[in-house]
Design a protein around this motif. Structure first.
Motif, PDB file in Angstrom:
ATOM      1  N   ARG A   1     -11.281   4.390  16.689  1.00  0.00           N
ATOM      2  CA  ARG A   1     -10.665   3.415  16.793  1.00  0.00           C
ATOM      3  C   ARG A   1      -9.440   3.015  15.639  1.00  0.00           C
ATOM      4  O   ARG A   1      -8.581   2.353  16.232  1.00  0.00           O
ATOM      5  N   ALA A   2     -10.010   2.599  14.685  1.00  0.00           N
ATOM      6  CA  ALA A   2      -9.088   2.428  13.332  1.00  0.00           C
ATOM      7  C   ALA A   2      -8.007   3.849  12.586  1.00  0.00           C
ATOM      8  O   ALA A   2      -6.657   3.512  12.409  1.00  0.00           O
ATOM      9  N   GLY A   3      -7.679   4.475  14.233  1.00  0.00           N
ATOM     10  CA  GLY A   3      -7.338   5.773  13.791  1.00  0.00           C
ATOM     11  C   GLY A   3      -7.077   6.545  12.220  1.00  0.00           C
ATOM     12  O   GLY A   3      -6.080   7.180  11.995  1.00  0.00           O
ATOM     13  N   LEU A   4      -8.637   6.846  11.687  1.00  0.00           N
ATOM     14  CA  LEU A   4      -8.519   7.144  10.625  1.00  0.00           C
ATOM     15  C   LEU A   4      -8.391   9.161  10.987  1.00  0.00           C
ATOM     16  O   LEU A   4      -8.743  10.170  10.034  1.00  0.00           O
TER      17      LEU A   4
ATOM     18  N   LEU B   1       0.657  -1.249  -0.186  1.00  0.00           N
ATOM     19  CA  LEU B   1       0.100   0.202   0.223  1.00  0.00           C
ATOM     20  C   LEU B   1       0.892   1.253   0.586  1.00  0.00           C
ATOM     21  O   LEU B   1       0.244   2.166  -0.865  1.00  0.00           O
ATOM     22  N   PRO B   2       2.211   1.606   1.002  1.00  0.00           N
ATOM     23  CA  PRO B   2       2.980   2.294   0.894  1.00  0.00           C
ATOM     24  C   PRO B   2       3.099   3.366  -0.428  1.00  0.00           C
ATOM     25  O   PRO B   2       3.815   4.490  -1.370  1.00  0.00           O
ATOM     26  N   LEU B   3       3.411   1.976  -1.835  1.00  0.00           N
ATOM     27  CA  LEU B   3       4.051   2.046  -2.706  1.00  0.00           C
ATOM     28  C   LEU B   3       3.230   1.938  -3.776  1.00  0.00           C
ATOM     29  O   LEU B   3       3.362   3.401  -4.204  1.00  0.00           O
ATOM     30  N   LEU B   4       1.968   1.968  -3.108  1.00  0.00           N
ATOM     31  CA  LEU B   4       0.470   2.608  -4.695  1.00  0.00           C
ATOM     32  C   LEU B   4       0.558   3.849  -3.989  1.00  0.00           C
ATOM     33  O   LEU B   4       0.154   4.791  -5.117  1.00  0.00           O
ATOM     34  N   VAL B   5       0.449   4.572  -3.092  1.00  0.00           N
ATOM     35  CA  VAL B   5       0.580   5.540  -2.645  1.00  0.00           C
ATOM     36  C   VAL B   5       0.821   6.532  -3.066  1.00  0.00           C
ATOM     37  O   VAL B   5       1.037   7.586  -3.222  1.00  0.00           O
TER      38      VAL B   5
ATOM     39  N   ALA C   1      -6.008  14.762  -7.189  1.00  0.00           N
ATOM     40  CA  ALA C   1      -6.351  15.487  -6.503  1.00  0.00           C
ATOM     41  C   ALA C   1      -7.325  14.772  -5.448  1.00  0.00           C
ATOM     42  O   ALA C   1      -8.145  15.390  -4.391  1.00  0.00           O
ATOM     43  N   LEU C   2      -7.704  13.500  -5.431  1.00  0.00           N
ATOM     44  CA  LEU C   2      -7.930  12.765  -4.590  1.00  0.00           C
ATOM     45  C   LEU C   2      -8.426  11.478  -4.127  1.00  0.00           C
ATOM     46  O   LEU C   2      -7.568  11.254  -5.481  1.00  0.00           O
ATOM     47  N   ILE C   3      -7.685  10.924  -3.185  1.00  0.00           N
ATOM     48  CA  ILE C   3      -8.143   9.266  -2.720  1.00  0.00           C
ATOM     49  C   ILE C   3      -8.746   8.568  -1.729  1.00  0.00           C
ATOM     50  O   ILE C   3      -9.495   9.315  -0.981  1.00  0.00           O
ATOM     51  N   VAL C   4      -9.253   7.442  -2.949  1.00  0.00           N
ATOM     52  CA  VAL C   4     -10.016   6.651  -1.811  1.00  0.00           C
ATOM     53  C   VAL C   4     -10.043   5.645  -1.844  1.00  0.00           C
ATOM     54  O   VAL C   4      -9.453   4.930  -2.278  1.00  0.00           O
ATOM     55  N   GLY C   5     -10.361   5.285  -0.653  1.00  0.00           N
ATOM     56  CA  GLY C   5      -9.800   3.794  -0.421  1.00  0.00           C
ATOM     57  C   GLY C   5     -10.130   3.408   0.918  1.00  0.00           C
ATOM     58  O   GLY C   5     -10.937   3.899   1.590  1.00  0.00           O
ATOM     59  N   ASN C   6     -10.433   1.866   1.138  1.00  0.00           N
ATOM     60  CA  ASN C   6     -10.443   0.853   2.464  1.00  0.00           C
ATOM     61  C   ASN C   6      -9.556   1.939   3.368  1.00  0.00           C
ATOM     62  O   ASN C   6      -8.976   2.331   3.645  1.00  0.00           O
ATOM     63  N   THR C   7      -9.986   0.752   4.747  1.00  0.00           N
ATOM     64  CA  THR C   7      -9.195   1.509   6.239  1.00  0.00           C
ATOM     65  C   THR C   7      -7.823   1.071   6.202  1.00  0.00           C
ATOM     66  O   THR C   7      -6.802   2.146   5.988  1.00  0.00           O
ATOM     67  N   PRO C   8      -7.511   0.558   5.192  1.00  0.00           N
ATOM     68  CA  PRO C   8      -6.173  -0.269   5.140  1.00  0.00           C
ATOM     69  C   PRO C   8      -5.304   0.627   4.582  1.00  0.00           C
ATOM     70  O   PRO C   8      -4.132   1.371   4.957  1.00  0.00           O
ATOM     71  N   ALA C   9      -5.673   1.084   3.112  1.00  0.00           N
ATOM     72  CA  ALA C   9      -5.466   1.871   2.037  1.00  0.00           C
ATOM     73  C   ALA C   9      -5.506   3.583   2.520  1.00  0.00           C
ATOM     74  O   ALA C   9      -4.515   4.479   1.770  1.00  0.00           O
ATOM     75  N   ALA C  10      -6.854   3.939   2.868  1.00  0.00           N
ATOM     76  CA  ALA C  10      -6.933   5.670   3.755  1.00  0.00           C
ATOM     77  C   ALA C  10      -5.542   5.295   4.689  1.00  0.00           C
ATOM     78  O   ALA C  10      -4.781   6.270   4.813  1.00  0.00           O
ATOM     79  N   LEU C  11      -5.724   4.275   5.735  1.00  0.00           N
ATOM     80  CA  LEU C  11      -4.348   4.432   6.462  1.00  0.00           C
ATOM     81  C   LEU C  11      -3.325   4.779   6.288  1.00  0.00           C
ATOM     82  O   LEU C  11      -2.234   5.589   7.016  1.00  0.00           O
ATOM     83  N   ALA C  12      -2.817   4.114   5.367  1.00  0.00           N
ATOM     84  CA  ALA C  12      -1.667   3.728   4.211  1.00  0.00           C
ATOM     85  C   ALA C  12      -1.363   5.694   4.048  1.00  0.00           C
ATOM     86  O   ALA C  12      -0.446   6.246   3.364  1.00  0.00           O
ATOM     87  N   ALA C  13      -2.075   6.228   2.794  1.00  0.00           N
ATOM     88  CA  ALA C  13      -2.220   7.487   2.033  1.00  0.00           C
ATOM     89  C   ALA C  13      -2.395   8.764   3.431  1.00  0.00           C
ATOM     90  O   ALA C  13      -2.052   9.418   3.733  1.00  0.00           O
TER      91      ALA C  13
ATOM     92  N   PRO D   1      -6.504  15.019   0.057  1.00  0.00           N
ATOM     93  CA  PRO D   1      -8.422  14.719   0.391  1.00  0.00           C
ATOM     94  C   PRO D   1      -8.269  12.934  -0.075  1.00  0.00           C
ATOM     95  O   PRO D   1      -7.715  12.417  -0.975  1.00  0.00           O
ATOM     96  N   ILE D   2      -8.098  12.661   1.554  1.00  0.00           N
ATOM     97  CA  ILE D   2      -8.659  10.755   1.429  1.00  0.00           C
ATOM     98  C   ILE D   2     -10.435  10.543   1.982  1.00  0.00           C
ATOM     99  O   ILE D   2     -10.345  11.106   2.474  1.00  0.00           O
ATOM    100  N   VAL D   3     -10.651   9.871   1.340  1.00  0.00           N
ATOM    101  CA  VAL D   3     -12.087   9.675   1.341  1.00  0.00           C
ATOM    102  C   VAL D   3     -11.938   8.047   1.671  1.00  0.00           C
ATOM    103  O   VAL D   3     -11.628   7.222   1.256  1.00  0.00           O
ATOM    104  N   PHE D   4     -11.986   7.673   3.395  1.00  0.00           N
ATOM    105  CA  PHE D   4     -12.461   5.918   3.099  1.00  0.00           C
ATOM    106  C   PHE D   4     -13.750   5.571   3.291  1.00  0.00           C
ATOM    107  O   PHE D   4     -14.725   6.057   3.288  1.00  0.00           O
ATOM    108  N   VAL D   5     -14.079   4.742   2.999  1.00  0.00           N
ATOM    109  CA  VAL D   5     -15.084   3.372   3.469  1.00  0.00           C
ATOM    110  C   VAL D   5     -14.663   1.820   4.478  1.00  0.00           C
ATOM    111  O   VAL D   5     -14.098   1.438   4.332  1.00  0.00           O
TER     112      VAL D   5
END
Length: 217
Positions: free
Chosen positions: A75-78, A31-35, A44-56, A64-68
């Motif tokens: 609790r997840a630290g987002l 994930l860090p490499l992809l980010v 302009a924007l990154i959208v991802g699940n919990t692990p992807a959003a945390l990496a971003a 801007p980061i949008v998580f699902v």
């Protein structure tokens, strides 16, 4: 929206053409490499699940980061709080990790005679530990025996169903996460094949189950 989101996306009179860059990781270590690659492309924007959003979030404080997520984003630290997420992160939470106990209760109502209930989970998903903890606590409170089975691959799903049938599971509760969701067709088909009542976290599984049952006859 506030902060970065307001500056980036408010007060635009026209909507420009948008190019969407898709990325998919085999494991969280990628994930860090992809980010980093997306940031080099000046997205302009990154959208991802919990692990992807945390990496971003760990990589940028300006894009801007949008998580699902299926759990508690605090609790997840987002985000710092649900009311005021702050920073450059916002998103949507289905709170599915906290629904595990409720799902167990519904399953017990549907199958009151089930001495053992199997729980199928992906141990690599960040919210799985929380999900299992909620389900175990609910089961302990009512004296329900659980069979918790970890699955990480297609083959392990097949093996898990063999195990839960051999151990006499009377019902099945499906865990959360991207892998579990991606395998829902296989899981629904196996549950139907073995005649095991199951409760899912995804819409559309009822229709899938009916289709699978019809395909077998």
């Amino acid at each position: 929206m506030e902060g970065v989101f307001a500056k980036k996306f408010q007060a635009r009179e026209t909507i420009p053409l948008i190019a969407i860059e898709y990325r998919s990781a085999e494991g969280q270590t990628e994930l860090p490499l992809l980010v980093a690659d997306l940031l080099r492309r000046q997205v302009a924007l990154i959208v991802g699940n919990t692990p992807a959003a945390l990496a971003a979030k760990a990589t940028t404080t300006t894009v801007p980061i949008v998580f699902v997520t299926g759990g508690d984003p605090v609790r997840a630290g987002l985000v710092a709080s649900l009311n005021r997420p702050g920073g450059n992160v916002t998103g949507v939470s289905f709170i599915t990790a906290e629904l595990g106990a409720k799902q167990l209760g519904l399953l017990r109502e549907l199958r009151p005679g089930a001495a053992r209930i199997a729980v199928l989970v992906d141990p690599k998903w960040p919210l799985t530990e929380r999900f299992v903890s909620e389900v175990r606590a609910a089961a302990l409170a009512v004296g329900q025996e659980l069979i918790v089975l970890d699955v990480r691959s297609d083959r392990e799903i097949e093996t898990a169903f063999t195990t839960l049938v051999q151990r006499g599971a009377g019902a099945l509760l499906l865990g959360i996460g991207a892998f579990m969701s991606s395998q829902r067709g296989r899981i629904v088909a196996l549950a139907a094949r073995h005649g095991i009542p199951a409760i899912y976290s995804w819409r559309g599984c009822r229709g899938r189950r009916s289709d699978e049952l019809r395909a077998q006859h």
